[in-house]
Motif scaffolding. Structure first.
Motif, mmCIF file in Angstrom:
data_model
loop_
_atom_site.group_PDB
_atom_site.id
_atom_site.type_symbol
_atom_site.label_atom_id
_atom_site.label_comp_id
_atom_site.label_asym_id
_atom_site.label_seq_id
_atom_site.Cartn_x
_atom_site.Cartn_y
_atom_site.Cartn_z
ATOM 1 N N LYS A 1 0.808 -1.209 0.000
ATOM 2 C CA LYS A 1 0.000 0.000 0.000
ATOM 3 C C LYS A 1 0.848 1.269 0.000
ATOM 4 O O LYS A 1 0.537 2.244 -0.699
ATOM 5 N N TYR A 2 1.953 1.274 0.777
ATOM 6 C CA TYR A 2 2.703 2.510 0.970
ATOM 7 C C TYR A 2 4.103 2.463 0.371
ATOM 8 O O TYR A 2 4.762 3.507 0.302
ATOM 9 N N GLY A 3 4.607 1.300 -0.007
ATOM 10 C CA GLY A 3 5.953 1.208 -0.555
ATOM 11 C C GLY A 3 7.013 1.264 0.534
ATOM 12 O O GLY A 3 6.756 1.034 1.721
ATOM 13 N N ASN A 4 8.251 1.569 0.115
ATOM 14 C CA ASN A 4 9.407 1.670 1.019
ATOM 15 C C ASN A 4 9.666 0.359 1.767
ATOM 16 O O ASN A 4 10.132 0.357 2.911
ATOM 17 N N GLY A 5 9.352 -0.773 1.113
ATOM 18 C CA GLY A 5 9.581 -2.067 1.731
ATOM 19 C C GLY A 5 10.750 -2.783 1.089
ATOM 20 O O GLY A 5 11.228 -2.417 0.006
ATOM 21 N N THR A 6 11.224 -3.816 1.741
ATOM 22 C CA THR A 6 12.353 -4.594 1.218
ATOM 23 C C THR A 6 11.910 -5.854 0.483
ATOM 24 O O THR A 6 12.731 -6.507 -0.155
ATOM 25 N N ASP A 7 10.628 -6.226 0.586
ATOM 26 C CA ASP A 7 10.149 -7.441 -0.072
ATOM 27 C C ASP A 7 9.403 -7.140 -1.362
ATOM 28 O O ASP A 7 9.667 -7.763 -2.393
ATOM 29 N N VAL A 8 8.444 -6.244 -1.295
ATOM 30 C CA VAL A 8 7.636 -5.929 -2.475
ATOM 31 C C VAL A 8 7.538 -4.422 -2.612
ATOM 32 O O VAL A 8 7.546 -3.691 -1.610
ATOM 33 N N PRO A 9 7.439 -3.934 -3.862
ATOM 34 C CA PRO A 9 7.265 -2.491 -4.053
ATOM 35 C C PRO A 9 5.803 -2.102 -3.873
ATOM 36 O O PRO A 9 4.939 -2.946 -3.625
ATOM 37 N N ALA A 10 5.537 -0.829 -4.000
ATOM 38 C CA ALA A 10 4.162 -0.345 -3.900
ATOM 39 C C ALA A 10 3.369 -0.845 -5.104
ATOM 40 O O ALA A 10 3.742 -0.623 -6.253
ATOM 41 N N THR A 11 2.304 -1.552 -4.824
ATOM 42 C CA THR A 11 1.444 -2.081 -5.880
ATOM 43 C C THR A 11 0.042 -2.218 -5.333
ATOM 44 O O THR A 11 -0.165 -2.344 -4.117
ATOM 45 N N ARG A 12 -0.930 -2.211 -6.201
ATOM 46 C CA ARG A 12 -2.329 -2.237 -5.768
ATOM 47 C C ARG A 12 -2.738 -3.668 -5.434
ATOM 48 O O ARG A 12 -2.655 -4.572 -6.270
ATOM 49 N N PRO A 13 -3.195 -3.920 -4.196
ATOM 50 C CA PRO A 13 -3.666 -5.271 -3.856
ATOM 51 C C PRO A 13 -4.953 -5.600 -4.610
ATOM 52 O O PRO A 13 -5.726 -4.706 -4.980
ATOM 53 N N ASN A 14 -5.196 -6.874 -4.829
ATOM 54 C CA ASN A 14 -6.441 -7.320 -5.441
ATOM 55 C C ASN A 14 -7.206 -8.193 -4.457
ATOM 56 O O ASN A 14 -6.814 -8.352 -3.296
ATOM 57 N N ILE A 15 -8.299 -8.792 -4.917
ATOM 58 C CA ILE A 15 -9.129 -9.585 -4.018
ATOM 59 C C ILE A 15 -8.380 -10.811 -3.525
ATOM 60 O O ILE A 15 -8.585 -11.275 -2.396
ATOM 61 N N VAL A 16 -7.475 -11.355 -4.352
ATOM 62 C CA VAL A 16 -6.681 -12.505 -3.917
ATOM 63 C C VAL A 16 -5.790 -12.114 -2.740
ATOM 64 O O VAL A 16 -5.591 -12.894 -1.802
ATOM 65 N N THR A 17 -5.257 -10.915 -2.780
ATOM 66 C CA THR A 17 -4.403 -10.436 -1.691
ATOM 67 C C THR A 17 -5.164 -10.393 -0.376
ATOM 68 O O THR A 17 -4.698 -10.889 0.657
ATOM 69 N N PHE A 18 -6.358 -9.813 -0.409
ATOM 70 C CA PHE A 18 -7.138 -9.702 0.829
ATOM 71 C C PHE A 18 -7.629 -11.074 1.299
ATOM 72 O O PHE A 18 -7.682 -11.338 2.502
ATOM 73 N N ASN A 19 -7.994 -11.935 0.363
ATOM 74 C CA ASN A 19 -8.420 -13.282 0.768
ATOM 75 C C ASN A 19 -7.267 -14.051 1.400
ATOM 76 O O ASN A 19 -7.471 -14.828 2.350
ATOM 77 N N THR A 20 -6.060 -13.861 0.892
ATOM 78 C CA THR A 20 -4.895 -14.508 1.496
ATOM 79 C C THR A 20 -4.627 -13.947 2.886
ATOM 80 O O THR A 20 -4.251 -14.682 3.816
ATOM 81 N N LEU A 21 -4.820 -12.652 3.059
ATOM 82 C CA LEU A 21 -4.673 -12.028 4.369
ATOM 83 C C LEU A 21 -5.672 -12.606 5.358
ATOM 84 O O LEU A 21 -5.333 -12.933 6.510
ATOM 85 N N LEU A 22 -6.916 -12.781 4.908
ATOM 86 C CA LEU A 22 -7.933 -13.371 5.776
ATOM 87 C C LEU A 22 -7.633 -14.840 6.070
ATOM 88 O O LEU A 22 -7.926 -15.339 7.160
ATOM 89 N N HIS A 23 -7.041 -15.513 5.098
ATOM 90 C CA HIS A 23 -6.675 -16.910 5.316
ATOM 91 C C HIS A 23 -5.611 -17.035 6.406
ATOM 92 O O HIS A 23 -5.637 -17.970 7.218
ATOM 93 N N ALA A 24 -4.685 -16.090 6.442
ATOM 94 C CA ALA A 24 -3.679 -16.084 7.509
ATOM 95 C C ALA A 24 -4.335 -15.879 8.867
ATOM 96 O O ALA A 24 -3.962 -16.521 9.861
#
Length: 734
Positions: free
Chosen positions: A245-268
């Motif tokens: 969401k905000y960038g400045n990370g060491t793993d992934v750059p700033a990019t727009r999450p999709n529904i798969v992203t949120f579903n994976t978050l809920l799965h965690a």
């Protein structure tokens, strides 16, 4: 020197990856799925141990692409062959490249090596090997990295540029997704860490701007998030979401999450049982403007009542019903998995009344959606309801639900039967458990090892009761099941699956159950010994079958028709019809006592076993005269039954019963057609074949049991077709 340093580095990488991947060998089939049996081709199973949970579970790890039909089977075979070709080209070219680097002469004195496969070809091969053999995919990945490391020495020392397939983002993403798929998320995280060490990774400082940059996209980020979710690393998953969401990370750059992203978050959150974190993720989803789907609410419902939280107590299933109502208000159709999560949450709270209410809501939805058929994964909802009632002690309700789901067209699976048998055994209802086991055997449902362990434990308790107290109506008024019945049913259920079971391992499993039964002090009966003989017949172990027959005699029991038939089938597997004949003769002469008449009365099934022994022998011999003699023996047997010849006790076989048995009569037809093809004047044989084809068992009304047998036996199918063509030609001539 540089090459030696690389070799050391290569083995460090391999050890790092294989340290977490060696356990994958248990999940991976040893042969491509089209070369395996039907069940092995569909999936590979890893069972939980008996001590892992009181509830029967089924940890299915489908690491092979399902080959449901011939077209997909050919597609899988094509993928595998292409992957093997890429692997061979990679090894051959890499070897030539190493020889070039280590050669002391000029590059002109060496032959030009073949070209490397492209990166795209390598990625496709990695995907194929990852589906079938994950360790092989890892080895190909190491070869790609080695080729990339040797490209620079070739260019600087030999002044020769190579187009090597250096690993790309797709390479790492493909391997990581397969690692998560086979249940090794730790390997996926190691692969990501390895990618982060590359100078081309986006967060690492680069010397030149022209260097190719590894920039993870949303798909790669979702794969990484999924690996953390499988390990219930909620903090890491939320950190990845923050970086996206905000960038400045060491793993992934700033990019727009999709529904798969949120579903994976809920799965965690579901894996961790953290309802508060799940509500926080849902709030972020609502703020993003992304429309949730059925999986979103299913994960939310599945998180309820796993542990105490600020949103609700540990035994409060009301938030689950709230999520279901919100789901419907947003016009999102609940599926079977949704209701399964809802009912399972009620079961965790020991609320079978609410679990049944959730089941009724699902049935009302199905009634409102007429013509829609079954919901996806509807069997899970019924299974959860049976489990909830069983854990609450409502055994009769669980049994009724099991019967109702069959009436509603929902077929119980292994987990459904496991939940029911678990609650039945805990309440001492062994007889009802055996009824479920017999149903599983009829339907071809393979029991889990947990179920076997529970049944053997129950049988052991019964043995102790039987040995301490004489069996009478008073001691067994609640449950008249004997321990030997449980052991016999266990051995029979082991032999029921026709596909996907190795005969040798099946024989070992059956004898292990038998040895366990003997060890606890149970006395085997004839039905138990017949189950052993059937296992010997399936495995083709004639000598072991003879030993079992001797045990029957030593225990003072008398073999029956099933005993002799299974031993004849075991002899048939050896392709020696003389052994089958000797068993038949022994059976004819067997007497219980010296002054008693022979006990054996052969059945049409035993006739078919001996006829099958002749035909199997004929199919493997190349001597034409021997073939003729074997075919004639089958035809003579049928004629002796028809006219009532007392030779070899064939007159005791019911002729009507034999002619109503399509399997046995197909064997006779097969012998007639085989002999007719080797005879100059086959008119008599054709007339006999046409008379058999006119039997009721081959008429249209009686053809129902034939297709499965004909599909398994091409020779029998061909014999039936030829015989019907002879009948048609006779009808046209008349």
């Amino acid at each position: 020197m540089e090459n030696k340093r690389y070799t050391k580095r290569k083995w460090m990488i391999l050890l790092s990856l294989f340290a977490g991947a060696t356990c994958c060998r248990a999940f991976v089939p040893q042969a491509p799925p089209w070369k395996a049996s039907r069940q092995e081709r569909t999936t590979t199973v890893r069972y939980v141990t008996a001590s892992s949970s009181s509830r029967p579970q089924s940890l299915w790890k489908p690491i092979a692409v399902k080959s449901r039909n011939r077209r997909s089977k050919k597609k899988d075979e094509g993928r595998w062959l292409r992957a093997q070709d890429v692997e061979v080209r990679m090894l051959r070219t890499l070897e030539a490249m190493q020889n070039l680097v280590n050669h002391d002469g000029e590059k002109d004195s060496l032959e030009l090596p073949p070209l490397f496969p492209s990166v795209r070809e390598c990625n496709e091969a990695l995907a194929t090997f990852g589906d079938f053999d994950f360790l092989r995919a890892l080895r190909l990945f190491v070869k790609m990295r080695k080729a990339a490391s040797l490209a620079h020495p070739c260019k600087t020392q030999k002044r020769m540029a190579w187009n090597v397939p250096a690993p790309t983002l797709v390479t790492y993403s493909t391997l990581m997704s397969r690692a998560v798929h086979v249940g090794r998320p730790n390997v996926a995280l190691r692969l990501w860490s390895l990618m982060k060490l590359q100078p081309e990774f986006f967060s690492n400082p680069r010397e030149t701007i022209a260097t190719t940059v590894l920039v993870p996209d949303v798909k790669a980020a979702n794969i990484l998030m999924n690996a953390h979710a499988k390990l219930a690393n909620v903090d890491e998953v939320f950190d990845l979401m923050r970086q996206m969401k905000y960038g400045n990370g060491t793993d992934v750059p700033a990019t727009r999450p999709n529904i798969v992203t949120f579903n994976t978050l809920l799965h965690a959150c579901q894996k961790a049982g953290d309802l508060d974190a799940a509500l926080q993720a849902k709030e972020q989803l609502d703020e993003s403007g992304i429309v949730p789907d059925a999986r979103t609410f299913t994960s939310l419902i599945a998180t309820v009542a796993r542990k105490a939280s600020q949103a609700s107590g540990r035994n409060d299933p009301s938030p689950a019903f709230g999520f279901l109502n919100e789901m419907k208000s947003r016009n999102i159709r609940p599926n079977g998995m949704t209701y399964s999560a809802l009912i399972d949450a009620c079961g965790r709270c020991r609320r079978p009344d609410l679990a049944l209410q959730g089941l009724r809501i699902m049935l009302r939805q199905k009634a409102a959606e007429r013509g829609e058929g079954l919901l996806p994964n509807e069997v899970g909802a019924w299974t959860a309801a049976i489990d909830a009632c069983g854990k609450a002690g409502r055994i009769q309700t669980a049994r009724r639900l099991f019967g109702f789901m069959i009436r509603f067209g929902v077929r119980p699976n292994t987990i459904t039967c496991g939940c029911l048998t678990d609650c039945l055994l805990k309440n001492g209802r062994t007889a009802e458990t055996l009824e479920v086991l017999r149903y599983m055997k009829r339907q071809g449902i393979v029991p889990t090892e947990v179920m076997y362990t529970s049944l053997m434990t129950s049988a052991e308790k019964l043995v102790k009761i039987e040995n301490q107290t004489p069996l009478d109506e008073d001691t067994l008024e609640n449950d008249s099941t004997k321990a030997i019945e449980v052991y016999t049913e266990l051995m029979r259920s082991l032999m029921k699956p026709k596909y996907g079971t190795d005969s040798d391992s099946l024989l070992v499993k059956v004898f292990l159950v038998f040895q366990e039964m003997k060890a606890v002090g149970a006395t085997p009966d004839l039905a138990c010994y017949n189950a052993l003989l059937r296992a010997c017949a399936r495995a083709g172990d004639f000598n072991m079958g003879k030993d079992v027959l001797q045990r029957i005699r030593n225990d003072g029991l008398h073999p029956n028709d099933t005993s002799w038939r299974e031993l004849i089938r075991a002899a048939a597997k050896t392709r020696q019809s003389n052994l089958a004949e000797s068993i038949w003769s022994t059976a004819c002469e067997y007497r219980g006592d010296d002054d008693e008449p022979p006990l054996w009365q052969p059945s049409p099934e035993s006739f078919g076993a001996l006829a099958s022994a002749y035909l199997i022998h004929a199919s493997f011999t190349e001597n034409v005269e021997e073939k003729k003699q074997l075919y004639k023996k089958v035809i003579t047997m049928y004629k002796d039954v028809a006219i009532g010849t007392q030779d070899r006790r064939l007159h005791l076989i019911d002729r009507e019963g034999l002619e109503e048995n399509p399997r046995s009569m197909l064997l006779v037809l097969q012998a007639i057609v085989g002999l007719a093809e080797l005879t100059d004047n086959p008119k008599i044989l054709r007339d006999l074949a046409t008379s058999i084809v006119r039997l009721d068992c081959f008429a249209s009304k009686g053809a129902a049991p034939l297709p499965h047998f004909i599909n398994d036996n091409g020779a029998a199918s061909r014999a039936l077709q030829i015989s019907r063509s002879w009948l048609a030609s006779q009808a046209s001539m008349s």
